[in-house]
Design an enzyme around this catalytic site. Structure first.
Site, mmCIF file in Angstrom:
data_model
loop_
_atom_site.group_PDB
_atom_site.id
_atom_site.type_symbol
_atom_site.label_atom_id
_atom_site.label_comp_id
_atom_site.label_asym_id
_atom_site.label_seq_id
_atom_site.Cartn_x
_atom_site.Cartn_y
_atom_site.Cartn_z
ATOM 1 N N ARG A 209 21.241 -3.370 6.724
ATOM 2 C CA ARG A 209 20.920 -2.581 5.936
ATOM 3 C C ARG A 209 22.187 -1.415 5.882
ATOM 4 O O ARG A 209 22.569 -1.065 6.849
ATOM 5 C CB ARG A 209 19.622 -1.652 5.894
ATOM 6 C CG ARG A 209 18.427 -2.790 5.690
ATOM 7 C CD ARG A 209 18.321 -2.824 4.276
ATOM 8 N NE ARG A 209 17.063 -3.713 3.856
ATOM 9 C CZ ARG A 209 16.450 -3.619 2.814
ATOM 10 N NH1 ARG A 209 16.361 -2.614 1.972
ATOM 11 N NH2 ARG A 209 15.457 -4.542 2.651
ATOM 12 N N ASP B 286 15.580 2.441 -6.187
ATOM 13 C CA ASP B 286 14.223 1.647 -5.631
ATOM 14 C C ASP B 286 13.000 1.904 -6.032
ATOM 15 O O ASP B 286 11.871 1.155 -6.376
ATOM 16 C CB ASP B 286 14.322 1.666 -4.140
ATOM 17 C CG ASP B 286 13.188 0.599 -3.274
ATOM 18 O OD1 ASP B 286 13.252 -0.342 -3.890
ATOM 19 O OD2 ASP B 286 12.650 1.085 -2.272
ATOM 20 N N TYR C 222 11.968 -0.794 12.678
ATOM 21 C CA TYR C 222 12.635 -1.094 11.421
ATOM 22 C C TYR C 222 12.360 -0.198 10.167
ATOM 23 O O TYR C 222 11.461 -0.028 9.873
ATOM 24 C CB TYR C 222 12.343 -2.678 11.056
ATOM 25 C CG TYR C 222 12.990 -2.952 9.599
ATOM 26 C CD1 TYR C 222 14.317 -3.371 9.442
ATOM 27 C CD2 TYR C 222 12.127 -3.155 8.480
ATOM 28 C CE1 TYR C 222 14.662 -3.415 8.196
ATOM 29 C CE2 TYR C 222 12.667 -3.373 7.394
ATOM 30 C CZ TYR C 222 14.149 -3.410 6.992
ATOM 31 O OH TYR C 222 14.642 -3.539 5.956
ATOM 32 N N LYS D 233 8.447 3.326 1.333
ATOM 33 C CA LYS D 233 7.487 2.482 0.625
ATOM 34 C C LYS D 233 5.980 2.965 1.127
ATOM 35 O O LYS D 233 5.190 2.792 0.265
ATOM 36 C CB LYS D 233 7.705 0.741 1.384
ATOM 37 C CG LYS D 233 8.887 0.282 1.293
ATOM 38 C CD LYS D 233 9.351 -0.039 -0.253
ATOM 39 C CE LYS D 233 10.470 -0.834 -0.324
ATOM 40 N NZ LYS D 233 10.804 -0.732 -1.771
ATOM 41 N N ARG E 103 10.266 -5.728 6.885
ATOM 42 C CA ARG E 103 8.909 -5.344 6.817
ATOM 43 C C ARG E 103 8.088 -6.274 7.174
ATOM 44 O O ARG E 103 8.379 -7.466 6.992
ATOM 45 C CB ARG E 103 8.813 -4.840 5.401
ATOM 46 C CG ARG E 103 9.439 -3.676 4.787
ATOM 47 C CD ARG E 103 9.118 -3.247 3.247
ATOM 48 N NE ARG E 103 9.663 -4.083 2.462
ATOM 49 C CZ ARG E 103 8.931 -5.005 1.786
ATOM 50 N NH1 ARG E 103 7.815 -5.469 2.337
ATOM 51 N NH2 ARG E 103 9.564 -6.020 0.901
ATOM 52 N N CYS F 295 16.442 -8.776 -5.440
ATOM 53 C CA CYS F 295 16.781 -9.451 -6.476
ATOM 54 C C CYS F 295 18.046 -8.669 -7.298
ATOM 55 O O CYS F 295 18.216 -8.964 -8.591
ATOM 56 C CB CYS F 295 15.771 -9.283 -7.796
ATOM 57 S SG CYS F 295 14.823 -10.600 -7.804
ATOM 58 N N SER G 225 11.784 -7.392 -4.136
ATOM 59 C CA SER G 225 12.826 -7.184 -3.271
ATOM 60 C C SER G 225 14.014 -7.869 -3.261
ATOM 61 O O SER G 225 13.870 -9.337 -3.582
ATOM 62 C CB SER G 225 12.178 -7.124 -2.025
ATOM 63 O OG SER G 225 11.349 -6.325 -1.651
ATOM 64 N N HIS H 16 7.880 0.802 -8.143
ATOM 65 C CA HIS H 16 9.082 -0.094 -7.530
ATOM 66 C C HIS H 16 10.117 -0.290 -8.434
ATOM 67 O O HIS H 16 10.488 -1.208 -8.664
ATOM 68 C CB HIS H 16 8.284 -1.346 -6.841
ATOM 69 C CG HIS H 16 9.312 -1.678 -5.708
ATOM 70 N ND1 HIS H 16 9.263 -3.062 -5.390
ATOM 71 C CD2 HIS H 16 10.465 -1.568 -5.065
ATOM 72 C CE1 HIS H 16 10.320 -3.522 -4.504
ATOM 73 N NE2 HIS H 16 11.017 -2.372 -4.355
#
Ligand code: OXD
Ligand code: MN
Length: 588
Positions: free
Chosen positions: A373, A279, A199, A208, A71, A252, A250, A228
């Site tokens: 991913r 998410d 991407y 998102k 991103r 974690c 993100s 989130h």
């Protein structure tokens, strides 16, 4: 053939097609025949590689351009009419100026290409939570990922009927020029425009862009919340399932927590953990006065590196079919995939994420991109909750915030009440990771893990959180966790992964008044005896250390918060300024 007679939709598509000038327009109806044809086409052009269909049925590999792997927050804009409404944490440009700029980039961008029209629903179509979108894209990869991540097909258009109430999304790969890459949201126009990227996070517009940035704006206007957050259900040995939602910045370990496998002792005793989402959570007040959550997505767009049999066996098994891998290693010997941290046997005869020959036994370079991913259907997940498709969602007892803090935050603490909980969420901080482009390892504040995802002024967002207190009769309790405290050598002290259930057990007990807490200047922490350590190597002394609150560090923390809050000027809710003074007062 258009799949709808909706005038608003048809007019908009005509306008976008006139600007982008595709050779043809294809409506995605969601049928398997159409998708299969698209997969074949993508394989024939090299856009995707079909993997070993015995070992990985329905799985494909895709590589993005090397300059297009994450991103791009510095290229992401919230374009509302008043700059102040985007706030100090978002990039802003006047909508008129931005539309003009984008028009130039989109003009002719689909020449020689096909425009795909993807009607999709976030949440179960027809449910009280559902919101609809249409994404126009010139990428088959986007179509096939959207089919996994959302609910795609004609049914969505049927449900939309003649209504103009849908989110418009336009994506064109254009030249993948990073200097002209824009991910732009016009919340006041229900519009998202993405150009010059391929991407996932920049181009799967349901995720998102819609389910967080646009939805957070809608949620504020309509009295609900787009967050989130993962959602999970914890089943105790009595068979009772209690739900929590949790926000982490993100990368974690959110996907790992969402699919947690209980430690052996817990498993034997009958504990189970059910994943509702990894998410994003949409939360609404239910008729019973509780807060109910759904996961608006239909799949997982997870980080591959580090996913393995130990860290997340559920995620791994989720990716064994119907999955699209992006930027991982291609093992040429058996036409499968590999990434760092999968196992200790990197393939020798392979291609790296850039498509170059790669020998995992010899190469000093990583084979998979750190932000590579998998896009995998939620229904594949062995621990997917039976409530995953429940149109009403699940009732949330706890909201958990967290981040990576080497020293400051204790393993867990509970806020004193909702207002204090909002303060805790607003002060979250973590180290940056590879999920976003930019430096790695720098500590940054990431309120509610929404810093890159809030579609309006973060100060107003905090006020919205505070206002929810008046709307929810039975409020969830709010907690903060930190799995990442390190010792002086930099090693993690807490074992993490499945053992995090020990902490979640305490959290749930607190929500149901089944255990006590000890008051500290920052909130309540558990008594050392109240976290079950059986089956771990963690001693009570170590746990006491993990739960300790270092006043000196917290004074620094409070100073950091004061500085951060300073950015928000008048938009900082008075209540949060008050909470900060209370913290400073408590620290003496
Ligand atoms: C993600 C993120 O989920 O970056 O991809 O948060
Ligand atoms: Mn995320």
């Amino acid at each position: 053939m258009a799949l709808t007679t909706n005038k608003a939709v048809l007019t908009w598509i005509d306008e976008m097609a006139a600007m982008t000038q595709p050779d043809r327009i294809v409506w995605i109806d969601g049928t398997e025949e159409q998708l299969e044809a698209l997969r074949a086409e993508a394989c024939s052009t090299g856009e995707m590689i079909q993997l070993n269909q015995e070992k990985l049925p329905g799985c494909y590999l895709h590589r993005t351009a090397v300059n297009d792997v994450a991103r791009v927050e510095d290229r992401t804009f919230i374009c509302c009419r008043e700059k102040e409404n985007a706030g100090p944490t978002n990039n802003w440009m006047d909508p008129v100026e931005m539309y003009a700029k984008l028009k130039k980039l989109y003009t002719g961008a689909m020449q020689g290409r096909t425009m795909y029209v993807i009607p999709y629903s976030m949440s179960v179509p027809g449910s009280p939570f559902a919101k609809y979108g249409i994404e126009l894209t010139d990428s088959i990869y986007v179509v096939l990922n959207m089919v996994i991540m959302t609910r795609v097909g004609k049914k969505v258009l049927d449900l939309l009927g003649d209504s103009p109430d849908y989110i418009k999304g336009l994506h064109a790969k254009a030249q993948l020029d990073e200097k002209e890459r824009y991910i732009v949201h016009f919340p006041e126009d229900n519009t998202i425009m993405s150009v010059n990227s391929g991407y996932g996070g920049n181009v799967l517009l349901g995720k998102k862009c819609f389910a967080l940035r646009i939805a957070s704006y809608l949620g504020r206007n309509e009295g609900w919340m787009a967050e989130h957050m993962l959602i999970l259900g914890i089943e105790n040995p009595q068979g009772e399932i209690r739900y929590l939602s949790a926000a982490f910045p993100s990368a974690c370990g959110k996907t790992n927590l969402a699919m947690l496998i209980p430690p052996e002792g817990y498993r034997k005793a009958g504990w189970k953990v059910w994943c509702v989402g990894d998410d994003i959570a949409w939360l609404r007040v239910g008729q019973d006065g509780r807060l109910w959550a759904v996961n608006p997505e239909n799949g997982f767009f997870g980080v591959a590196p580090g996913t393995n049999e130990k860290s997340n066996p559920n995620a791994l098994s989720t990716t064994r079919q119907g999955t699209i891998f992006t930027n991982v290693v291609h093992n040429l010997d058996d036409n499968t995939v590999w990434w760092e941290g999968l196992d200790k046997n990197p393939p020798v005869n392979a291609k790296d994420w850039k498509g170059n020959p790669w020998n995992g036994q010899e190469s000093a370079e990583k084979g998979a991109h750190p932000n590579s991913r998998f896009t995998a259907p939620a229904k594949n997940c062995p621990c997917i909750s039976s409530e995953f498709e429940n149109p009403q969602g699940v009732p949330i007892s706890a909201i958990v915030f967290g981040g990576r803090r080497a020293k400051t935050a204790p393993l867990v603490y509970q806020s004193r009440d909702w207002k204090h909980g909002v303060f805790v969420g607003s002060t979250m901080a973590s180290e940056t990771t590879a999920a976003a482009a930019g430096a790695v390892g720098v500590v940054r504040r990431d309120p509610m893990a929404m810093l890159p995802f809030c579609g309006y002024n973060m100060g107003d967002y905090w006020q919205h959180w505070l206002d929810m207190e008046g709307k929810v009769a039975h409020l969830p309790k709010i907690f903060n966790v930190n799995w990442f405290r390190t010792d002086n050598e930099g090693h993690f002290i807490w074992p993490g992964f499945g053992d995090n259930l020990r902490v979640l057990e305490w959290i749930m007990k607190r929500c149901f008044d089944e255990t006590d807490g000890v008051e500290t200047p920052i909130g309540y922490v558990p008594r050392v005896d109240d976290i079950n350590l059986e089956g771990t190597d963690v001693s009570k002394e170590t746990l006491a250390g993990l739960l300790s609150v270092d006043q000196a560090l917290w004074k620094e923390e409070a100073a950091g918060i004061r500085e951060f809050y300073g950015k928000f000027g008048d938009k900082l809710p008075a209540e949060l300024a008050h909470q900060l003074s209370v913290l400073e007062g408590n620290l003496g």
